[in-house]
Design a protein around this motif. Structure first.
Motif, PDB file in Angstrom:
ATOM      1  N   LYS A  81      77.289  42.180  69.026  1.00 43.45           N
ATOM      2  CA  LYS A  81      76.898  42.496  70.397  1.00 43.45           C
ATOM      3  C   LYS A  81      76.692  41.219  71.204  1.00 43.45           C
ATOM      4  O   LYS A  81      77.144  41.091  72.339  1.00 43.45           O
ATOM      5  CB  LYS A  81      75.589  43.291  70.390  1.00 43.45           C
ATOM      6  CG  LYS A  81      75.731  44.768  70.205  1.00 43.45           C
ATOM      7  CD  LYS A  81      74.349  45.377  70.345  1.00 43.45           C
ATOM      8  CE  LYS A  81      74.318  46.826  69.944  1.00 43.45           C
ATOM      9  NZ  LYS A  81      72.921  47.287  69.834  1.00 43.45           N
ATOM     10  N   GLY A 100      73.134  50.273  79.687  1.00 44.72           N
ATOM     11  CA  GLY A 100      73.297  51.715  79.612  1.00 44.72           C
ATOM     12  C   GLY A 100      72.163  52.280  78.782  1.00 44.72           C
ATOM     13  O   GLY A 100      71.419  51.538  78.131  1.00 44.72           O
ATOM     14  N   PHE A 123      74.475  49.726  74.379  1.00 43.79           N
ATOM     15  CA  PHE A 123      74.648  48.933  75.588  1.00 43.79           C
ATOM     16  C   PHE A 123      73.591  47.853  75.787  1.00 43.79           C
ATOM     17  O   PHE A 123      73.560  47.219  76.822  1.00 43.79           O
ATOM     18  CB  PHE A 123      74.678  49.844  76.823  1.00 43.79           C
ATOM     19  CG  PHE A 123      75.883  50.729  76.864  1.00 43.79           C
ATOM     20  CD1 PHE A 123      77.127  50.194  77.150  1.00 43.79           C
ATOM     21  CD2 PHE A 123      75.782  52.071  76.593  1.00 43.79           C
ATOM     22  CE1 PHE A 123      78.245  50.987  77.182  1.00 43.79           C
ATOM     23  CE2 PHE A 123      76.891  52.876  76.625  1.00 43.79           C
ATOM     24  CZ  PHE A 123      78.129  52.337  76.912  1.00 43.79           C
ATOM     25  N   TYR A 124      72.674  47.693  74.846  1.00 45.56           N
ATOM     26  CA  TYR A 124      71.777  46.551  74.963  1.00 45.56           C
ATOM     27  C   TYR A 124      71.578  45.910  73.599  1.00 45.56           C
ATOM     28  O   TYR A 124      71.694  46.574  72.567  1.00 45.56           O
ATOM     29  CB  TYR A 124      70.441  46.921  75.604  1.00 45.56           C
ATOM     30  CG  TYR A 124      69.730  48.117  75.035  1.00 45.56           C
ATOM     31  CD1 TYR A 124      68.904  47.991  73.917  1.00 45.56           C
ATOM     32  CD2 TYR A 124      69.853  49.364  75.630  1.00 45.56           C
ATOM     33  CE1 TYR A 124      68.250  49.081  73.406  1.00 45.56           C
ATOM     34  CE2 TYR A 124      69.192  50.462  75.119  1.00 45.56           C
ATOM     35  CZ  TYR A 124      68.400  50.303  74.004  1.00 45.56           C
ATOM     36  OH  TYR A 124      67.754  51.381  73.498  1.00 45.56           O
ATOM     37  N   TRP A 152      71.269  52.872  84.867  1.00 49.72           N
ATOM     38  CA  TRP A 152      72.462  53.660  84.595  1.00 49.72           C
ATOM     39  C   TRP A 152      72.326  55.110  85.061  1.00 49.72           C
ATOM     40  O   TRP A 152      73.171  55.944  84.757  1.00 49.72           O
ATOM     41  CB  TRP A 152      72.760  53.624  83.110  1.00 49.72           C
ATOM     42  CG  TRP A 152      71.607  54.119  82.285  1.00 49.72           C
ATOM     43  CD1 TRP A 152      71.355  55.407  81.964  1.00 49.72           C
ATOM     44  CD2 TRP A 152      70.561  53.356  81.717  1.00 49.72           C
ATOM     45  NE1 TRP A 152      70.210  55.489  81.229  1.00 49.72           N
ATOM     46  CE2 TRP A 152      69.702  54.236  81.056  1.00 49.72           C
ATOM     47  CE3 TRP A 152      70.267  51.983  81.709  1.00 49.72           C
ATOM     48  CZ2 TRP A 152      68.558  53.816  80.395  1.00 49.72           C
ATOM     49  CZ3 TRP A 152      69.131  51.560  81.055  1.00 49.72           C
ATOM     50  CH2 TRP A 152      68.294  52.468  80.398  1.00 49.72           C
ATOM     51  N   TRP A 182      77.222  53.579  82.238  1.00 46.71           N
ATOM     52  CA  TRP A 182      77.470  52.157  82.432  1.00 46.71           C
ATOM     53  C   TRP A 182      78.339  51.906  83.656  1.00 46.71           C
ATOM     54  O   TRP A 182      78.261  50.852  84.275  1.00 46.71           O
ATOM     55  CB  TRP A 182      78.086  51.533  81.175  1.00 46.71           C
ATOM     56  CG  TRP A 182      79.357  52.159  80.706  1.00 46.71           C
ATOM     57  CD1 TRP A 182      79.474  53.224  79.877  1.00 46.71           C
ATOM     58  CD2 TRP A 182      80.677  51.761  81.045  1.00 46.71           C
ATOM     59  NE1 TRP A 182      80.792  53.520  79.669  1.00 46.71           N
ATOM     60  CE2 TRP A 182      81.559  52.632  80.372  1.00 46.71           C
ATOM     61  CE3 TRP A 182      81.210  50.747  81.837  1.00 46.71           C
ATOM     62  CZ2 TRP A 182      82.937  52.527  80.478  1.00 46.71           C
ATOM     63  CZ3 TRP A 182      82.583  50.641  81.942  1.00 46.71           C
ATOM     64  CH2 TRP A 182      83.433  51.525  81.273  1.00 46.71           C
TER      65      TRP A 182
END
Lengths: 101, 332, 172
Positions: free
Chosen positions: B11, B98, B103-104, B258, B277
């Motif tokens: 990531k 998101g 998403f993180y 989001w 997102w």
């Protein structure tokens, strides 16, 4: 290899001693201030470590106060330093003796 | 092993590359938008409509000669650009793009404070760059810049306290979820805070109309006058990465991250077909555009006006906003 | 195991940077080492599950106090080396001896108290110290049990602020 509170105490003591040496041996006032900050940090490490191992947040609360006091000390100390520098053009602690006798 | 090391590292790698690529295209976007605002065409030579200029610029900077002034402090001269870029990139660790965990990188319970504190480290890059160059104008610029950054940092932090009061959490994901629960984006609940944070964000990224540290007309280029090649590019990467951070943070704190508009109105549920997102990046893009738009429109502040705005307007308003938020929170 | 690796790495960094702070000849370099030292201490706080304090350490110490030092170092533009003059009556040897004594005393305390402090539970078995919200619990304590010290600290900060402004202002 378990890390006990004693490990943190030793680290804290060593850092504190570094601070003491800095205060007693250096002659530049700014460095001396920084050595004092090192000592405060050594105390903080000790407090946080014991707050964790005794499962009591009081130690962490005290760290907040220590940080507040450190901020106040830095502001006033550096203010005095600047005022002194304007008059005598020096930051050497051995020359700051006009109030000594 | 897979969950704790491999996936986070992947990531982080994807995120860092995405940020750096985004920065190069942000520069291109800025040149194009400003050109349109001034009835010019902007870069047109490299690729169709100059799109490949975003790749040509980094290549140029990478192959340029790296000059170090003879009387510069070698250690600090090298360290300064790094110290200014690293905090700008580290901040992305807690920015959620998101709602899904994909998403993180991480969601820590002091996320917002983490962002504030890490961005406050970036000021060292600027101060040390000016000092290490051992040159007159960079030193003046860096003293200006650091005074400006510290003043506006206080205003922004004070303002964010009222947002924290409204959300009741410091976690970035938690703040968006709080907006989902209340059904209103905090931009409508805290409009004053939004304006203050955005102005403070402009000042903290040294953007027009607060770009005094880089005022070409008075300081020959600002704190990075003596820098060239890739070291110079690092400062620019940091500046644009910071702009992206500010846009993302404003999107999360005030415009629902989001979430779709009016997250709990059933009639608008068809908007959920667009993934979160995409909403996030669309909102973020609007703020990136506003950053550029403001630069093309507003003249630069004078230094004393800048300081007066920060200390005598923004900070009192921020404190008043905290008190007001607290009172409303107790009464409701 | 992970904690041991983190502890020893950080301990080496903290002590090394601490020595660098007090031995570097250039004051600006000292300030940079001090910042790095404080950042390492912040990471150590994270290891000790004090996330809020770690963030405050970075925000207040590294982002605030040390910037002040850097400012002063730049404003105090010295025409001669700061340590050129030495007071003939200065007792540097005695100073070093005293610091050695402090170190010995602290070592004595550690050795004496080793094993006498029993942790409330084994650290490996103890989960997160405070559950989800270290910040909430700390804030709760600050505004209930420690309210008066908290108020005193805020008055202290106010006094320091006024004092600093009065001291730094040029007489007009």
């Amino acid at each position: 290899m378990e890390i006990t509170p004693a490990h943190y105490t030793v680290l804290s003591a060593a850092l504190f001693s570094i601070g003491v040496i800095g205060v007693l041996v250096r002659r530049n006032v700014i460095i001396i201030f920084m050595a004092i900050e090192l000592m405060l940090n050594a105390v903080n490490i000790n407090l946080v470590a014991h707050a964790r191992y005794l499962e009591n947040l009081a130690g962490q609360v005290f760290v907040v106060f220590v940080i507040a006091v450190a901020a106040a000390e830095a502001a006033v100390g550096l203010g005095i330093l600047l005022a002194f520098f304007r008059n005598k053009e020096t930051v050497n602690i051995d020359e700051m003796n006009i109030m000594r006798w | 092993m897979l969950d704790t090391i491999v996936i986070p590292v992947l990531k982080i790698a994807v995120l860092l590359n995405a940020v750096l690529v985004a920065v190069t295209f942000m520069v291109l976007l800025e040149r194009k938008v400003i050109a349109w605002a001034q009835s010019r065409l902007g870069p047109m030579r490299v690729g169709p409509y100059g799109v490949l200029q975003a790749i040509a610029d980094p290549i140029k900077l990478l192959v340029k000669e790296d000059i170090r002034p003879v009387r510069a402090d070698p250690m600090l001269f090298t360290l300064a650009p790094i110290l200014s870029l690293v905090p700008a990139l580290v901040v992305f660790a807690v920015v959620p793009f998101g709602g899904d965990e994909l998403f993180y990188v991480t969601d820590i319970n002091v996320g917002l404070l983490f962002i504030i504190s890490v961005t406050s480290i970036g000021v060292y890059g600027i101060i040390l760059a000016g000092w290490a160059s051992n040159s007159k104008y960079p030193l003046l610029a860096s003293l200006r810049a650091s005074a400006q950054l510290i003043s506006y940092e206080i205003a922004v932090t004070m303002t964010l306290v009222s947002v924290i009061l409204t959300a009741g959490t410091l976690s970035m994901v938690g703040i968006v979820e709080a907006q989902q629960q209340s059904g209103l984006w905090f931009g409508f609940v805290q409009p004053v805070a939004f304006v203050l944070v955005f102005i403070g964000g402009l000042a903290e990224t040294n953007r027009a109309p607060f770009d005094l540290p880089e005022a070409e007309q008075e300081l020959t280029g600002g704190f990075h006058t003596e820098y060239s090649g890739m070291r110079f590019a690092l400062f620019f990467l940091a500046e644009y990465a910071n702009i992206i951070v500010i846009s993302a943070v404003v999107t999360i704190l005030f415009w629902g991250g989001w979430l779709r508009p009016f997250p709990n109105v059933e009639a608008l549920a068809f908007l959920d077909l667009i993934p979160g997102w995409i909403w996030f990046f669309a909102k973020m893009f609007v703020f990136l555009y506003i950053f550029i738009w403001i630069r093309a429109t507003l003249p630069r502040y004078r230094y004393d006006q800048l300081m007066r705005l920060g200390w005598k307007v923004l900070i009192p308003v921020a404190i008043g906003n905290i008190v007001l938020t607290g009172v409303v929170k107790v009464l409701l | 195991m992970a904690e041991a690796i983190a502890f020893y790495t950080l301990a080496v960094l903290i002590l090394g940077l601490g020595v660098a702070v007090i031995t570097t000849p250039k004051t600006v370099h000292s300030v940079v080492f001090l910042v790095l030292n404080f950042l390492c201490v912040a990471v150590l706080y994270v290891v000790l599950r004090a996330e809020f304090l770690a963030v405050i350490q970075v925000l207040v110490y590294a982002g605030g106090i040390v910037v002040l030092y850097l400012f002063v170092v730049m404003l105090v533009n010295l025409k001669r080396a700061p340590e050129a003059h030495e007071d003939p009556r200065r007792l540097a040897r005695l100073g070093l001896a005293l610091s050695g004594a402090v170190l010995l005393e602290l070592a004595g305390i550690v050795v004496y108290s080793y094993g006498r402090v029993t942790p409330a539970s084994a650290p490996a078995a103890a989960g997160p110290l405070t559950g989800a919200g270290n910040t909430e619990e700390l804030g709760w304590l600050l505004y209930t049990d420690y309210l008066i010290p908290f108020e005193v600290a805020s008055v202290l900060l106010l006094v320091a602020m006024v004092g600093a402004i009065v001291l730094a202002r040029r007489e007009s």
